[in-house]
Design a protein around this motif. Sequence first.
Motif, PDB file in Angstrom:
ATOM      1  N   GLY A 140      41.395  69.300  62.407  1.00 19.24           N
ATOM      2  CA  GLY A 140      42.449  69.234  61.388  1.00 19.24           C
ATOM      3  C   GLY A 140      43.809  69.612  61.934  1.00 19.24           C
ATOM      4  O   GLY A 140      44.815  68.943  61.659  1.00 19.24           O
ATOM      5  N   LYS A 141      43.854  70.663  62.747  1.00 11.81           N
ATOM      6  CA  LYS A 141      45.156  71.106  63.253  1.00 11.81           C
ATOM      7  C   LYS A 141      45.739  70.083  64.243  1.00 11.81           C
ATOM      8  O   LYS A 141      46.952  69.896  64.310  1.00 11.81           O
ATOM      9  CB  LYS A 141      45.060  72.502  63.875  1.00 11.81           C
ATOM     10  N   TYR A 142      44.855  69.377  64.955  1.00 10.34           N
ATOM     11  CA  TYR A 142      45.354  68.347  65.882  1.00 10.34           C
ATOM     12  C   TYR A 142      45.890  67.139  65.108  1.00 10.34           C
ATOM     13  O   TYR A 142      46.866  66.516  65.525  1.00 10.34           O
ATOM     14  CB  TYR A 142      44.250  67.930  66.858  1.00 10.34           C
ATOM     15  N   LEU A 143      45.250  66.829  63.976  1.00  8.81           N
ATOM     16  CA  LEU A 143      45.748  65.724  63.152  1.00  8.81           C
ATOM     17  C   LEU A 143      47.126  66.064  62.588  1.00  8.81           C
ATOM     18  O   LEU A 143      48.031  65.220  62.569  1.00  8.81           O
ATOM     19  CB  LEU A 143      44.765  65.444  62.008  1.00  8.81           C
ATOM     20  N   LEU A 144      47.287  67.321  62.136  1.00 10.80           N
ATOM     21  CA  LEU A 144      48.596  67.731  61.626  1.00 10.80           C
ATOM     22  C   LEU A 144      49.644  67.659  62.729  1.00 10.80           C
ATOM     23  O   LEU A 144      50.769  67.204  62.511  1.00 10.80           O
ATOM     24  CB  LEU A 144      48.514  69.169  61.077  1.00 10.80           C
ATOM     25  N   LEU A 145      49.261  68.105  63.939  1.00 14.10           N
ATOM     26  CA  LEU A 145      50.189  68.037  65.079  1.00 14.10           C
ATOM     27  C   LEU A 145      50.577  66.581  65.359  1.00 14.10           C
ATOM     28  O   LEU A 145      51.757  66.264  65.534  1.00 14.10           O
ATOM     29  CB  LEU A 145      49.533  68.672  66.311  1.00 14.10           C
ATOM     30  N   LEU A 146      49.570  65.715  65.346  1.00 13.89           N
ATOM     31  CA  LEU A 146      49.816  64.292  65.617  1.00 13.89           C
ATOM     32  C   LEU A 146      50.762  63.708  64.569  1.00 13.89           C
ATOM     33  O   LEU A 146      51.672  62.934  64.885  1.00 13.89           O
ATOM     34  CB  LEU A 146      48.474  63.548  65.594  1.00 13.89           C
ATOM     35  N   PHE A 147      50.567  64.120  63.323  1.00 11.29           N
ATOM     36  CA  PHE A 147      51.421  63.645  62.230  1.00 11.29           C
ATOM     37  C   PHE A 147      52.887  63.999  62.509  1.00 11.29           C
ATOM     38  O   PHE A 147      53.770  63.139  62.438  1.00 11.29           O
ATOM     39  CB  PHE A 147      50.935  64.274  60.912  1.00 11.29           C
ATOM     40  N   LEU A 216      49.323  72.637  69.347  1.00  9.78           N
ATOM     41  CA  LEU A 216      50.229  72.294  70.447  1.00  9.78           C
ATOM     42  C   LEU A 216      50.125  73.334  71.567  1.00  9.78           C
ATOM     43  O   LEU A 216      50.005  72.985  72.751  1.00  9.78           O
ATOM     44  CB  LEU A 216      51.675  72.225  69.917  1.00  9.78           C
ATOM     45  N   LEU A 217      50.130  74.601  71.166  1.00  6.90           N
ATOM     46  CA  LEU A 217      50.094  75.674  72.172  1.00  6.90           C
ATOM     47  C   LEU A 217      48.765  75.652  72.934  1.00  6.90           C
ATOM     48  O   LEU A 217      48.723  75.927  74.136  1.00  6.90           O
ATOM     49  CB  LEU A 217      50.319  77.034  71.498  1.00  6.90           C
TER      50      LEU A 217
END
Length: 336
Positions: A140-147, A216-217
């Motif tokens: 989920g956090k990677y999808l938000l980052l990608l967004f 990201l980090l």
Amino acid sequence: MRNRGAAEGIVAVRRVVQGFFLGFILLVGTRFALFIRYVEGEAVFSSLAQRSPGVEGFLPIGALVSLKHWLQSGQIHPVHPAALVIFLTICLICLLARKGFCSWLCPVGTLSEWAHRLGRRLWGRNFRIWRWLDLPLRGGKYLLLLFFVKLILLDMPGEAVAAFLASPYWAVSDIKMLHFFTRMSLTTLTVHLALTGLSLFYANFWCRYLCPYGALLGLLSLASPFRIRRDIEGCTGCRRCSAACPSFLPVHVKKEVRSPECTGCLSCVAACPERAILQMALPFRREPLPLFVYPATVLLLYGLGIGAGMLTGHWQSSLTLADYQRLLPLLDLLAH
Ligand code: SF4
Ligand code: SF4
């Protein structure tokens, strides 16, 4: 047996650093809130009512827009430049010293950690989401980052970036962020309470599943030379390291921990009962690093990044008191 006092001491030092940094952020936020009241014409101690550029650390999305502007123009935009300086500093820390920002400095990470330690006291343990669900949820956090990366870094046209950074909306974004915390809507309050509740059961729920900054980090940290290294020969396989890891990493079977979930908290190192078997290490050095080297690197990089921003004149925002007095009455109009 290893020097347990030193290893446990480093965990105590981390908690002190976390508490100090959280207190510092609260002080910065309180002074900013007083500054806004001062701008509104209320009688407050003017010496306390100061706007520290540190508040811009809470504007990571604007920092991403500012980053695009910097990459396109070679210039750091003068409105809220500290947002970009703080963003780049945090990225630099993680690029060189794993996700040390998350476990040593991030105020959200600190509150999240306090919540799961409280949960452990209340329930006697922390729970773990089923493995089959844990993995997709972590995505989920990677999808938000990608967004955000797609929306801002890839798709936002240069003119739109310049227009956003010159807009009153970006100018008052620090006030809107303050009001996000001090004038919470029912929805915001409900979401905060839900996340806090979940953090009481599941360690670092926000950080593990939802934080795009952490995603990201984590990716940047893959390039870091620092990593937890286990001496396979001397390891007894007691699993205490894995049991202590708040990121649920199987430290006891790894020669080196390279996961983007490792926050460099050193809890595993403190939990290991054997001498110099588990350590935060550098690839070009076989001998154990002194325990203080890793946290000192994190703090030094933080100081260097912020110091560089200050010394190069990219710290104070170009907005004046008169700008805030002009924009504040328009806040509700600018919020939408
Ligand atoms: S592997 Fe060690 S340093 Fe990394 S998150 Fe787990 S306990 Fe912390
Ligand atoms: S705590 Fe130390 S000895 Fe025990 S499994 Fe982990 S590395 Fe091996």
